[in-house]
Scaffold this active site. Structure first.
Site, mmCIF file in Angstrom:
data_model
loop_
_atom_site.group_PDB
_atom_site.id
_atom_site.type_symbol
_atom_site.label_atom_id
_atom_site.label_comp_id
_atom_site.label_asym_id
_atom_site.label_seq_id
_atom_site.Cartn_x
_atom_site.Cartn_y
_atom_site.Cartn_z
ATOM 1 N N LYS A 56 10.791 -4.897 32.494
ATOM 2 C CA LYS A 56 11.434 -5.576 31.375
ATOM 3 C C LYS A 56 10.608 -6.766 30.904
ATOM 4 O O LYS A 56 10.475 -7.012 29.697
ATOM 5 C CB LYS A 56 12.845 -6.012 31.779
ATOM 6 C CG LYS A 56 13.801 -4.840 31.960
ATOM 7 C CD LYS A 56 15.082 -5.234 32.657
ATOM 8 C CE LYS A 56 15.961 -4.014 32.904
ATOM 9 N NZ LYS A 56 17.163 -4.317 33.719
ATOM 10 N N GLN A 100 19.700 -9.325 37.111
ATOM 11 C CA GLN A 100 19.452 -7.967 37.600
ATOM 12 C C GLN A 100 20.505 -7.612 38.642
ATOM 13 O O GLN A 100 20.718 -8.332 39.605
ATOM 14 C CB GLN A 100 18.056 -7.865 38.211
ATOM 15 C CG GLN A 100 17.696 -6.470 38.692
ATOM 16 C CD GLN A 100 17.665 -5.445 37.571
ATOM 17 O OE1 GLN A 100 17.153 -5.716 36.499
ATOM 18 N NE2 GLN A 100 18.208 -4.269 37.824
ATOM 19 N N ASP A 123 22.663 -8.832 27.896
ATOM 20 C CA ASP A 123 22.858 -7.598 28.659
ATOM 21 C C ASP A 123 24.289 -7.075 28.528
ATOM 22 O O ASP A 123 24.620 -6.005 29.028
ATOM 23 C CB ASP A 123 22.517 -7.844 30.133
ATOM 24 C CG ASP A 123 22.196 -6.562 30.890
ATOM 25 O OD1 ASP A 123 21.847 -5.551 30.243
ATOM 26 O OD2 ASP A 123 22.294 -6.557 32.128
#
Length: 284
Positions: A56, A100, A123
């Site tokens: 990413k 994450q 996200d």
């Protein structure tokens, strides 16, 4: 059974989306003097998670998005993680935050997610993001569901009035993708580990979303001829939740693994990071 389905090329579409995000990032940097910035937070040293974060960050760099990485030890507590995310939320030079997941079992993941400021939740993992997405308001979609909708749109898949079946009910994939499909006037059925006679339900699907995290769970016997099959699973060995060989003989459109949903997830993340930066810098 020989393949008849047309492949939905997420990699090619993602490249186009990222190119557009890069152009917008460059223009925003020129106009404001600040590059969009995505902060990534990783707890522990899980190899797969570390690989995802590196990927990413590399994509960010190529798209003109600045990345800032915070690596925390595996023994980090919930309070410490919440503190880190709160600091990033308060930092005006950070425009998007990605935690994450999964984090360690000793951490309250939901408490950590909720420490992310809604305007930086690129996200789409907070309660706020889920609510705004579900009501069609101005917020950030969970990245994988958002990527799936972009893929369906690109291939002109009609959703209104269609029966969509979602296999999986996770907070960041199954549940939100169902709400996005509902917002497009599809009739949505959720299936999960306690669903009885799964195949009898999935065979009714005009659009089937596999998001359960079990390799090759769905086979040809689960597919209605002509259905659109989206495999959002990713398991060891580059295997999805759908048995591609048997399903592709029945589906009209199908995503490969890899190269289908995965690239679209990252493309959506980068796009939403640029969106977040544009809103925050405009407000500033």
């Amino acid at each position: 059974m020989s393949p008849t389905a047309r492949l939905m090329d997420g990699s090619a579409l993602a490249r186009s989306i990222v190119e557009q995000a890069a152009k917008r990032a460059t223009a925003l940097t020129r106009q404001t003097g600040q590059a969009p910035c995505l902060a990534t937070v990783l707890v522990g040293d899980d190899p797969a998670s570390a690989t995802y974060v590196r990927m990413k960050r590399a994509r960010c760099e190529k798209a003109g998005i600045r990345s800032r990485h915070i690596a925390l030890p595996a023994e980090t507590t919930t309070a410490e993680l919440v503190g880190t995310l709160t600091e990033l939320s308060d930092d005006p030079t950070v425009h998007g935050i990605l935690l994450q997941h999964p984090v360690g079992p000793h951490i309250d993941e939901r408490a950590a997610f909720e420490a992310i400021a809604p305007e930086k939740d690129v996200d789409g993992v907070t309660y706020h993001s889920f609510a705004t997405m579900s009501f069609g308001a101005d917020g950030f979609a969970s990245c994988t569901p958002g990527g799936i909708l972009r893929l369906l749109d690109h291939y002109d898949v009609e959703l209104a009035g269609k029966h969509a079946v979602v296999v999986g009910r996770s907070a960041i994939l199954g549940k939100p993708v169902g709400m996005l499909l509902l917002g497009r006037n599809a009739t949505v059925t959720y299936c999960h580990s306690r669903t009885a006679d799964l195949a009898s339900i999935t065979r009714q699907a005009d659009v089937l979303i596999a998001a359960v995290g079990r390799p090759r769970l769905l086979t040809g016997e689960h597919i209605k001829p002509g259905a659109v099959v989206i495999d959002a699973g990713y398991n060891p060995g580059n295997v999805g939740d759908v048995d591609f060989d048997s399903a592709s003989g029945l589906a009209s459109l199908i995503t490969p693994v890899p190269g289908g949903v995965g690239p679209m997830t990252i493309a959506t993340l980068l796009t939403q990071t640029v969106d977040a930066a544009a809103r925050q810098l405009k407000a500033a």
